[in-house]
Motif scaffolding. Structure first.
Motif, PDB file in Angstrom:
ATOM      1  N   CYS A  33      -9.733  26.508  13.701  1.00  0.00           N
ATOM      2  CA  CYS A  33     -10.187  25.726  12.546  1.00  0.00           C
ATOM      3  C   CYS A  33     -10.709  26.612  11.429  1.00  0.00           C
ATOM      4  N   SER A  34     -11.493  27.625  11.777  1.00  0.00           N
ATOM      5  CA  SER A  34     -12.112  28.448  10.738  1.00  0.00           C
ATOM      6  C   SER A  34     -11.074  29.244   9.960  1.00  0.00           C
ATOM      7  N   GLN A  35     -10.036  29.727  10.629  1.00  0.00           N
ATOM      8  CA  GLN A  35      -9.048  30.520   9.907  1.00  0.00           C
ATOM      9  C   GLN A  35      -8.183  29.649   8.999  1.00  0.00           C
ATOM     10  N   ILE A  36      -7.907  28.419   9.419  1.00  0.00           N
ATOM     11  CA  ILE A  36      -7.153  27.504   8.556  1.00  0.00           C
ATOM     12  C   ILE A  36      -7.992  27.126   7.334  1.00  0.00           C
ATOM     13  N   LEU A  37      -9.261  26.840   7.554  1.00  0.00           N
ATOM     14  CA  LEU A  37     -10.147  26.490   6.446  1.00  0.00           C
ATOM     15  C   LEU A  37     -10.269  27.639   5.451  1.00  0.00           C
ATOM     16  N   ALA A  38     -10.433  28.847   5.966  1.00  0.00           N
ATOM     17  CA  ALA A  38     -10.549  30.008   5.077  1.00  0.00           C
ATOM     18  C   ALA A  38      -9.297  30.153   4.223  1.00  0.00           C
ATOM     19  N   ASN A  39      -8.144  29.919   4.830  1.00  0.00           N
ATOM     20  CA  ASN A  39      -6.883  30.018   4.105  1.00  0.00           C
ATOM     21  C   ASN A  39      -6.802  28.984   2.989  1.00  0.00           C
ATOM     22  N   VAL A  40      -7.179  27.753   3.295  1.00  0.00           N
ATOM     23  CA  VAL A  40      -7.102  26.674   2.301  1.00  0.00           C
ATOM     24  C   VAL A  40      -8.119  26.890   1.183  1.00  0.00           C
ATOM     25  N   VAL A  41      -9.348  27.234   1.547  1.00  0.00           N
ATOM     26  CA  VAL A  41     -10.377  27.467   0.532  1.00  0.00           C
ATOM     27  C   VAL A  41      -9.964  28.616  -0.381  1.00  0.00           C
ATOM     28  N   ALA A  42      -9.387  29.658   0.192  1.00  0.00           N
ATOM     29  CA  ALA A  42      -8.950  30.805  -0.605  1.00  0.00           C
ATOM     30  C   ALA A  42      -7.912  30.395  -1.645  1.00  0.00           C
ATOM     31  N   GLU A  59     -20.611  27.353  -6.124  1.00  0.00           N
ATOM     32  CA  GLU A  59     -21.387  28.480  -5.605  1.00  0.00           C
ATOM     33  C   GLU A  59     -21.290  28.580  -4.088  1.00  0.00           C
ATOM     34  N   TRP A  60     -21.289  27.435  -3.415  1.00  0.00           N
ATOM     35  CA  TRP A  60     -21.266  27.459  -1.954  1.00  0.00           C
ATOM     36  C   TRP A  60     -19.975  28.079  -1.425  1.00  0.00           C
ATOM     37  N   VAL A  61     -18.896  28.000  -2.210  1.00  0.00           N
ATOM     38  CA  VAL A  61     -17.620  28.575  -1.785  1.00  0.00           C
ATOM     39  C   VAL A  61     -17.729  30.097  -1.699  1.00  0.00           C
ATOM     40  N   VAL A  62     -18.387  30.691  -2.692  1.00  0.00           N
ATOM     41  CA  VAL A  62     -18.594  32.143  -2.667  1.00  0.00           C
ATOM     42  C   VAL A  62     -19.396  32.532  -1.432  1.00  0.00           C
ATOM     43  N   ASP A  63     -20.468  31.802  -1.170  1.00  0.00           N
ATOM     44  CA  ASP A  63     -21.307  32.101  -0.006  1.00  0.00           C
ATOM     45  C   ASP A  63     -20.516  31.955   1.293  1.00  0.00           C
ATOM     46  N   TYR A  64     -19.720  30.909   1.370  1.00  0.00           N
ATOM     47  CA  TYR A  64     -18.922  30.649   2.573  1.00  0.00           C
ATOM     48  C   TYR A  64     -17.949  31.791   2.848  1.00  0.00           C
ATOM     49  N   LEU A  65     -17.195  32.200   1.843  1.00  0.00           N
ATOM     50  CA  LEU A  65     -16.196  33.247   2.047  1.00  0.00           C
ATOM     51  C   LEU A  65     -16.842  34.595   2.357  1.00  0.00           C
ATOM     52  N   GLU A  79      -8.878  38.061   6.213  1.00  0.00           N
ATOM     53  CA  GLU A  79      -8.038  38.484   5.094  1.00  0.00           C
ATOM     54  C   GLU A  79      -7.986  37.410   4.007  1.00  0.00           C
ATOM     55  N   SER A  80      -7.953  36.153   4.413  1.00  0.00           N
ATOM     56  CA  SER A  80      -7.961  35.068   3.426  1.00  0.00           C
ATOM     57  C   SER A  80      -9.258  35.066   2.630  1.00  0.00           C
ATOM     58  N   ALA A  81     -10.365  35.345   3.306  1.00  0.00           N
ATOM     59  CA  ALA A  81     -11.681  35.289   2.667  1.00  0.00           C
ATOM     60  C   ALA A  81     -11.842  36.321   1.561  1.00  0.00           C
ATOM     61  N   ALA A  82     -11.009  37.356   1.566  1.00  0.00           N
ATOM     62  CA  ALA A  82     -11.092  38.368   0.511  1.00  0.00           C
ATOM     63  C   ALA A  82     -10.800  37.780  -0.864  1.00  0.00           C
ATOM     64  N   ALA A  83     -10.212  36.585  -0.896  1.00  0.00           N
ATOM     65  CA  ALA A  83      -9.951  35.908  -2.173  1.00  0.00           C
ATOM     66  C   ALA A  83     -11.231  35.582  -2.924  1.00  0.00           C
ATOM     67  N   VAL A  84     -12.381  35.779  -2.293  1.00  0.00           N
ATOM     68  CA  VAL A  84     -13.655  35.607  -3.001  1.00  0.00           C
ATOM     69  C   VAL A  84     -13.705  36.523  -4.223  1.00  0.00           C
ATOM     70  N   GLY A 113     -10.241  44.879   0.679  1.00  0.00           N
ATOM     71  CA  GLY A 113      -9.534  43.618   0.511  1.00  0.00           C
ATOM     72  C   GLY A 113     -10.054  42.835  -0.683  1.00  0.00           C
ATOM     73  N   ILE A 114     -11.370  42.775  -0.823  1.00  0.00           N
ATOM     74  CA  ILE A 114     -11.957  42.062  -1.956  1.00  0.00           C
ATOM     75  C   ILE A 114     -11.648  42.788  -3.257  1.00  0.00           C
ATOM     76  N   LEU A 115     -11.699  44.114  -3.238  1.00  0.00           N
ATOM     77  CA  LEU A 115     -11.387  44.901  -4.432  1.00  0.00           C
ATOM     78  C   LEU A 115      -9.991  44.579  -4.955  1.00  0.00           C
ATOM     79  N   LYS A 116      -9.051  44.390  -4.054  1.00  0.00           N
ATOM     80  CA  LYS A 116      -7.685  44.059  -4.470  1.00  0.00           C
ATOM     81  C   LYS A 116      -7.657  42.732  -5.226  1.00  0.00           C
TER      82      LYS A 116
END
Length: 247
Positions: A33-42, A59-65, A79-84, A113-116
């Motif tokens: 569940c967490s990896q699917i959610l991270a992908n969708v939120v990203a 703001e909560w999205v930034v904190d979550y990722l 890897e999806s969370a790097a979209a923050v 990853g985030i730098l990219k």
């Protein structure tokens, strides 16, 4: 799930997404569940940044990722969370500060990853983040960070999150201006020893030789002063450059 997270008007249903992330927060070891959610939120972070700007990202999205880890949430979610990085420039969330504060020798791949993503969103901010990371005493893999800035030279949108083709729905272009390219070379010349830049010049899309020739004297002077003062110069990258070998 993309369809389920938009309301009747086609807008992002951030309330529903927050309910989902509250039910399956980072670090609970519910990998599926967490990896699917991270992908969708990203995906929605990138869409929102491009279509509405960084402040439209809750703001909560930034904190979550930022809380997602590879150990508890799998490499895919991580890897999806790097979209923050696309939230850079947010008025109420200092993304660059948080990345620098949370980066140490163990978390450098996370920062890369985030730098990219930051560079895709805003090349100027990407150069700033690179400069701050290279200036950190915790940074070891100096030139490896530069890899994160190369991808936006070749394409306009990132390959992550997976199973999504943003180019089919988003109109977006990214490029470095001449001024930004000059600033990047100056940052490299100021942070990395010129001999190291010369050694790896042919392995990067950026002109490291020019960085060494035009800007490298400053770091040599600093090393010389440190030696004359009896201080140990800060090392320029870990592992003697092995991380920069060709794949």
């Amino acid at each position: 799930m993309d369809t389920a997270t938009t309301d009747e008007s086609g807008e992002t249903d951030w309330t529903f997404l927050r309910e989902c992330t509250d039910a399956y927060p980072p670090g609970v070891d519910d990998h599926h569940c967490s990896q699917i959610l991270a992908n969708v939120v990203a995906r929605y972070v990138i869409r929102t940044r491009i279509n509405q700007g960084p402040d439209a990202i809750p703001e909560w999205v930034v904190d979550y990722l930022m809380e997602i880890t590879i150990d508890a949430d799998t490499e895919w979610g991580w890897e999806s969370a790097a979209a923050v990085g696309w939230a850079v420039g947010h008025s109420d969330r200092a993304v660059l500060d948080r990345v620098v504060d949370q980066t140490d020798t163990e978390s450098e791949p996370w920062a890369m990853g985030i730098l990219k993503h930051v560079t895709f969103a805003d090349p100027e901010a990407g150069i700033t983040l690179l400069e701050r990371l290279l200036d950190s005493p915790d940074t070891r893999e100096d030139l490896t960070f530069l890899r994160s800035l190369e991808r936006p030279l070749k394409q306009d949108l990132p390959n992550f999150p997976q199973y999504w083709e943003p180019q089919t729905e988003l109109k977006y272009e990214v490029s470095f201006t001449n001024e930004q390219m000059n600033r990047l070379l100056e940052v490299l010349g100021d942070a990395v020893h010129p001999k190291r830049l010369e050694k790896f010049d042919d392995q990067f899309a950026f002109d490291l030789q020019r960085a060494a020739d035009g800007y490298g004297s400053a770091i040599v002077d600093r090393h010389t002063r440190r030696k004359s003062d009896g201080r140990i110069p800060r090392p320029s990258g870990g592992g003697g450059g092995q991380e920069c070998s060709r794949p």
